[in-house]
Design a protein around this motif. Structure first.
Motif, mmCIF file in Angstrom:
data_model
loop_
_atom_site.group_PDB
_atom_site.id
_atom_site.type_symbol
_atom_site.label_atom_id
_atom_site.label_comp_id
_atom_site.label_asym_id
_atom_site.label_seq_id
_atom_site.Cartn_x
_atom_site.Cartn_y
_atom_site.Cartn_z
ATOM 1 N N LEU A 125 48.766 48.930 29.754
ATOM 2 C CA LEU A 125 47.330 48.713 29.697
ATOM 3 C C LEU A 125 46.999 47.261 29.378
ATOM 4 N N PHE A 126 47.919 46.551 28.743
ATOM 5 C CA PHE A 126 47.668 45.173 28.358
ATOM 6 C C PHE A 126 48.162 44.234 29.457
ATOM 7 N N HIS A 127 47.391 43.177 29.700
ATOM 8 C CA HIS A 127 47.687 42.257 30.788
ATOM 9 C C HIS A 127 47.768 40.835 30.257
ATOM 10 N N PRO A 128 48.520 39.958 30.935
ATOM 11 C CA PRO A 128 48.644 38.576 30.467
ATOM 12 C C PRO A 128 47.424 37.714 30.769
ATOM 13 N N VAL A 129 46.557 38.180 31.679
ATOM 14 C CA VAL A 129 45.317 37.458 31.983
ATOM 15 C C VAL A 129 44.195 38.484 32.070
ATOM 16 N N PRO A 130 42.955 38.069 31.819
ATOM 17 C CA PRO A 130 41.836 39.016 31.941
ATOM 18 C C PRO A 130 41.614 39.404 33.393
ATOM 19 N N LYS A 131 41.093 40.593 33.619
ATOM 20 C CA LYS A 131 40.784 41.041 34.971
ATOM 21 C C LYS A 131 39.814 40.068 35.630
ATOM 22 N N GLY A 132 40.126 39.708 36.853
ATOM 23 C CA GLY A 132 39.312 38.736 37.541
ATOM 24 C C GLY A 132 39.893 37.336 37.501
ATOM 25 N N ALA A 133 40.983 37.158 36.731
ATOM 26 C CA ALA A 133 41.609 35.841 36.631
ATOM 27 C C ALA A 133 43.066 35.902 37.064
ATOM 28 N N SER A 134 43.445 36.926 37.810
ATOM 29 C CA SER A 134 44.838 37.090 38.229
ATOM 30 C C SER A 134 45.305 35.895 39.034
ATOM 31 N N GLY A 135 46.531 35.471 38.778
ATOM 32 C CA GLY A 135 47.147 34.414 39.551
ATOM 33 C C GLY A 135 46.764 33.019 39.109
ATOM 34 N N THR A 136 45.899 32.900 38.106
ATOM 35 C CA THR A 136 45.515 31.571 37.639
ATOM 36 C C THR A 136 46.397 31.161 36.470
ATOM 37 N N ARG A 137 46.392 29.889 36.189
ATOM 38 C CA ARG A 137 47.260 29.343 35.158
ATOM 39 C C ARG A 137 46.768 29.750 33.770
ATOM 40 N N VAL A 138 47.686 30.224 32.928
ATOM 41 C CA VAL A 138 47.343 30.584 31.560
ATOM 42 C C VAL A 138 47.126 29.305 30.756
ATOM 43 N N PRO A 139 45.969 29.147 30.100
ATOM 44 C CA PRO A 139 45.709 27.900 29.370
ATOM 45 C C PRO A 139 46.675 27.721 28.198
ATOM 46 N N GLN A 140 47.154 26.514 28.028
ATOM 47 C CA GLN A 140 48.076 26.169 26.947
ATOM 48 C C GLN A 140 47.595 24.870 26.305
ATOM 49 N N ALA A 141 47.678 24.794 24.988
ATOM 50 C CA ALA A 141 47.348 23.554 24.289
ATOM 51 C C ALA A 141 48.521 22.593 24.367
ATOM 52 N N ALA A 142 48.211 21.321 24.422
ATOM 53 C CA ALA A 142 49.264 20.304 24.426
ATOM 54 C C ALA A 142 49.956 20.255 23.067
ATOM 55 N N ALA A 143 51.198 19.834 23.092
ATOM 56 C CA ALA A 143 51.965 19.707 21.851
ATOM 57 C C ALA A 143 51.481 18.490 21.072
ATOM 58 N N ALA A 144 51.358 18.636 19.762
ATOM 59 C CA ALA A 144 50.931 17.534 18.907
ATOM 60 C C ALA A 144 52.131 16.692 18.506
ATOM 61 N N SER A 145 51.860 15.476 18.141
ATOM 62 C CA SER A 145 52.911 14.608 17.612
ATOM 63 C C SER A 145 53.469 15.201 16.328
ATOM 64 N N ALA A 146 54.754 15.093 16.161
ATOM 65 C CA ALA A 146 55.406 15.631 14.963
ATOM 66 C C ALA A 146 55.456 14.622 13.823
ATOM 67 N N LYS A 147 54.904 13.436 14.021
ATOM 68 C CA LYS A 147 54.969 12.398 12.993
ATOM 69 C C LYS A 147 54.081 12.765 11.798
ATOM 70 N N THR A 148 54.608 12.522 10.603
ATOM 71 C CA THR A 148 53.870 12.786 9.376
ATOM 72 C C THR A 148 53.881 11.528 8.513
ATOM 73 N N SER A 149 53.373 11.679 7.315
ATOM 74 C CA SER A 149 53.305 10.533 6.406
ATOM 75 C C SER A 149 54.670 9.894 6.185
ATOM 76 N N ARG A 150 55.737 10.640 6.330
ATOM 77 C CA ARG A 150 57.070 10.068 6.160
ATOM 78 C C ARG A 150 57.319 8.933 7.154
ATOM 79 N N GLU A 151 56.822 9.109 8.372
ATOM 80 C CA GLU A 151 56.996 8.073 9.383
ATOM 81 C C GLU A 151 55.788 7.134 9.464
ATOM 82 N N LEU A 152 54.625 7.625 9.045
ATOM 83 C CA LEU A 152 53.395 6.875 9.278
ATOM 84 C C LEU A 152 53.003 5.950 8.125
#
Length: 852
Positions: free
Chosen positions: A5-32
């Motif tokens: 019953l569960f789908h990876p995309v909502p009905k009506g959006a089949s075949g489209t790219r699943v949105p993904q957030a870009a990866a953030a920089s891993a730098k912290t105060s140790r490097e900054l």
């Protein structure tokens, strides 16, 4: 629970790219932060405590003098920034703790902030005791007390409601003429805009009544030495205006001011902040305009959007790294909110990688939605994969919780309701309708008589006193008839009472759905919508929505007694559930509106009702037609309303830490409901495509009243309150189930709905009976099996021919089509027969081939 019953995309959006957030920089105060920088030691001590700040967080912590707007995206660590900046001011800049003022919106947040500041390296107990980290109300109450104010805080909601009801009785108004919570909300809104009761309008009789009620309420408080929390802020504001020496004292004392959840501030709070911050304006505000969802409480997104207009030298820092969720959940949130135009541009990045994709469900009705969600929760807990406390079920409006609340109660799943804890059937709007149904079963139900009297425009007190007086002299099987002898009753009123008595006699022959529709069409809708008291305190679209939800619930039952038995069972279980456990979630499923969820996070979020008309809500979609909806953003413009709905969707999905489930029912209020445009837009589906939506399983459901002149057939539901209903229903012999309004001039066939409110769950089909208010068909197919439906035809007639054999209860009566699945492992195991909810005949055990 069928995971298909569960789908990876909502009905009506089949075949489209699943949105993904870009990866953030891993730098912290140790490097900054370089080791030779003057404040390097402070950041090193934070690192030793496991606090690793990113570049934007470091910039906010280091900010010195002048105004600062910190845009804090969802899950971006804003509390850490506030805590660490406080520590920075104390430890690095050597600002005395008494010069710092931190303001937030909840006692819990203030306590957490003080506790976390106290754990920072180098912060002493004396520092904490000298620091003001409070809620707005706590700080300004502290200020008033120092000026000698001694009034007691009147904050007990129950006592407030009792007082308002007493005032309404004094004014000879019905005790429920205006819901007390609505009156209090109106009064609060007035004060938060720096007004008083005298500023309320009095254009209509309802306006005048409300104004008089609230004037007496305020006078009682004054006479009895009481103030409420809104008064605290308003009195402080007026005192600071009238006594500039007090304002100057606060300005000298608090040289650095920090405000959390700035997007939630209303005009009065903002004015208080600005007054105290002058003339140094060392003001740091932390908030997210994308999470401004309290416009009905006076919150204004323009306070963030126009911050630099008031403070031209302000610095703006964006916290755009989300530490809460995986990239797929964050990406969905980004895709949703980018559709707003009135916002600060920002796109969140993900600190973590991997994680589960959001999953989407397209049930047919809210009852099917509730069954799927609750069964998934129960299954996950039974398998040891989750605990109940991992789950939060979120919804746009309280009426959307009806089905899931019932399912949780009947499945004995522990939960905590962060709303009013009131069932739909207990609401003042719904209760008189239920009372009419009760009178069809028991004409001497005096509680029901009292409850429905206002619909006859008879005072409860006067009417019941007369009925009891006449009963003592001459008892009747139907005591309501005594109203005909009520002194001073006009002739047209007598005619209305006779008409109502006649209607009650005929209702007992109808199904609950038919009876409710007749009550609504004959008098109740007009009674509610024509009463300006109701209109003054509750949006008219909400009134209709709640009554439509009642119809949806009633449609599962084949007789009024069955429906009332179910209501009694649900009410009893809810009463037992209300007392234990308090408001802490513990190991319980959390139920709350999206508004209540802001600022919280949960391992698993289940978002209900992501369909057009629910989220976005119909009141926003129809803003051009509905003139009575107003917002703080000016006049109820459609754009402002729709953008707040989109912010609600954004807030909902960004509460999820690990898993997110989004459900979009295909039917809402008897009509097709496309998948929410907000979800589809995140997948690149345009507005026109989003409005068209997708039907369950990729098929199309027959629209309202399909077929010229079609009349909807009687919706005969084979789901009893205590039955073991199947999820799939079909008519005997595998024939087609004609849908309501199918065919020219045709009457839809009787649709067997195989769903139970207990044990087996609401079925996967929904057959809407003829809409007796309009004479038009409102349903789609007469019977649906599973989630694959096409053009209103039942799955029993599906051309694929794929079936499976299941255990069922079957009615042996030749003319009755009733059947339902046997629910094993429950109370039915010992039964040899059970009554058919359609005709009352004893149903027998057997098997049946059903489509898959």
């Amino acid at each position: 629970m069928d995971k298909l019953l569960f789908h990876p995309v909502p009905k009506g959006a089949s075949g489209t790219r699943v949105p993904q957030a870009a990866a953030a920089s891993a730098k912290t105060s140790r490097e900054l932060v370089r080791g030779d920088e003057p404040d390097a030691g402070y950041f090193q001590t934070l690192e030793q405590e496991g606090i690793l700040l990113n570049a934007s967080q470091i910039a906010a912590v280091r900010h010195g003098d002048g105004p600062l707007l910190t845009l804090a995206g969802a899950g971006s660590g804003k509390t850490s920034v506030l805590v660490c900046r406080t520590g920075y001011l104390l430890s690095v800049r050597r600002v005395p703790p008494g010069c710092l003022l931190l303001l937030t919106f909840s006692s819990r947040a203030a306590a957490e902030m003080r506790e976390r500041i106290g754990r920072l390296p180098g912060i002493s107990g004396r520092d904490i005791s000298g620091l003001q980290a409070r809620t707005f109300h706590s700080f300004f109450l502290y200020f008033l007390r120092r000026q000698g104010a001694s009034q007691e805080i009147f904050h007990d909601t129950r006592r407030q409601h009792i007082l308002l009801k007493a005032i309404m009785r004094e004014l000879d108004l019905p005790k429920d003429a205006y819901p007390p919570e609505s009156l209090l909300s109106l009064l609060s809104s007035c004060k938060m805009n720096m007004g008083g009761v005298d500023t309320l309008p009095q254009l209509t009789n309802a306006d005048k009544e409300i104004k008089e009620i609230l004037k007496r309420y305020e006078q009682w408080k004054q006479d009895n030495g009481k103030i409420d929390f809104d008064d605290v802020l308003l009195h402080a504001y007026r005192m600071l205006q009238e006594r500039p020496e007090l304002l100057a004292e606060l300005q000298r004392k608090y040289k650095y001011i920090m405000v959390d959840e700035f997007q939630d501030t209303n005009m009065l709070q903002y004015e208080l902040i600005r007054m105290i911050a002058r003339p140094l304006n060392n003001l740091m505000v932390v908030g997210d305009d994308d999470q401004t969802i309290y416009s009905f409480n006076g919150a204004r997104s323009e306070f963030i959007l126009e911050f630099e207009k008031l403070y031209p030298d302000a610095k703006v820092i964006t916290l755009d790294i989300n530490y809460r969720s995986g990239p797929a959940i964050i990406g969905l949130g980004n895709g949703i909110i980018k559709g707003n135009t009135q916002r600060r541009s920002k796109t969140l990045r993900a600190a973590a990688q991997g994680g589960l994709q959001p999953r989407y469900l397209r049930p047919y009705t809210a009852d099917e939605e509730a069954e799927a969600i609750v069964e998934y929760i129960a299954s996950a807990v039974e398998q040891g994969a989750r605990s109940y406390g991992d789950f939060a079920v979120l919804y746009r409006a309280s009426s959307s919780s009806r089905a899931v609340l019932e399912r949780l109660l009947l499945r004995d799943v522990p939960y905590v309701d962060y709303g009013e804890g009131q069932l739909l059937y207990e609401h003042w709007l719904i209760s008189p309708v239920i009372s009419h149904l009760r009178l069809t079963v028991n004409r001497r139900d005096f509680a029901a008589i009292e409850d429905m009297l206002p619909t006859l425009y008879v005072s409860r007190e006067q009417g019941m006193a007369h009925i009891h007086r006449m009963e003592a002299v001459q008892p009747k099987r139907g005591p309501l008839i005594h109203l005909l002898s009520l002194p001073g009753l006009a002739e047209f009123r007598q005619a209305a009472i006779r008409e109502r008595l006649d209607m009650l006699r005929h209702l007992r022959e109808l199904t609950p759905l038919q009876a409710i529709r007749q009550i609504r069409s004959r008098f109740y809708d007009l009674f509610i919508l024509a009463d300006e008291r109701h209109q003054a305190t509750l949006h008219r679209e909400t009134l209709k929505e709640m009554l439509d939800e009642l119809e949806l619930s009633a449609g599962r039952f084949g007789s009024i007694p069955l429906f009332l038995d179910f209501l009694d069972e649900i009410t009893s279980r809810n009463e037992q559930h209300r007392s234990p456990g308090g408001t802490e979630q513990e190991d319980r499923v959390a139920l709350m509106t999206i508004h209540k969820s802001k600022g919280l996070e949960f391992p698993v979020v289940m978002l209900l009702g992501a369909s057009e008309g629910i989220l976005p809500h119909s009141s926003a979609l129809e803003a051009g037609r509905l003139k009575d909806r107003q917002t703080a953003e000016g006049g109820g413009e459609a754009l402002a309303l729709l953008e707040e709905e989109r912010r609600l969707a954004y807030v909902a999905v960004t509460r999820a830490k690990e898993e997110l489930f989004i459900s979009s029912p295909a039917m809402h209020r008897g009509r097709k409901a496309p998948v929410s445009r907000f979800m589809l837009a995140a997948f690149g589906v345009g507005a026109r495509d989003a409005r068209q939506g997708a039907q369950p399983g990729g098929g199309s459901a027959a629209g309202p009243g399909s077929g010229p002149g079609g009349k909807g057939g009687r919706a005969a539901y084979a789901g009893a309150a205590r039955g073991g209903g199947a999820r799939q229903g079909a008519l005997p012999g595998g024939g087609n189930a004609a849908g309501p309004g199918s065919g020219a001039g045709g009457r839809g066939g009787r649709a067997a709905y195989a769903g139970a409110a207990r044990g087996g769950g609401a079925g996967s089909g929904y057959s809407a009976a003829r809409d007796e208010r309009t004479g038009a068909g409102t349903g789609g197919a007469g019977s649906f099996g599973g989630l694959r439906r096409s053009d209103g035809a039942a799955d029993a007639a599906a051309p694929s021919g794929r079936t499976r054999t299941v255990a069922v209860w079957s009615c042996p009566a030749a003319a009755c089509p009733g059947w339902m699945r046997v629910k094993t492992g429950g109370a039915e195991d010992h039964l040899a027969h059970k009554p058919c909810p359609l005709c009352g005949s004893p149903m027998e055990r057997g098997t049946r081939d059903v489509p898959v």
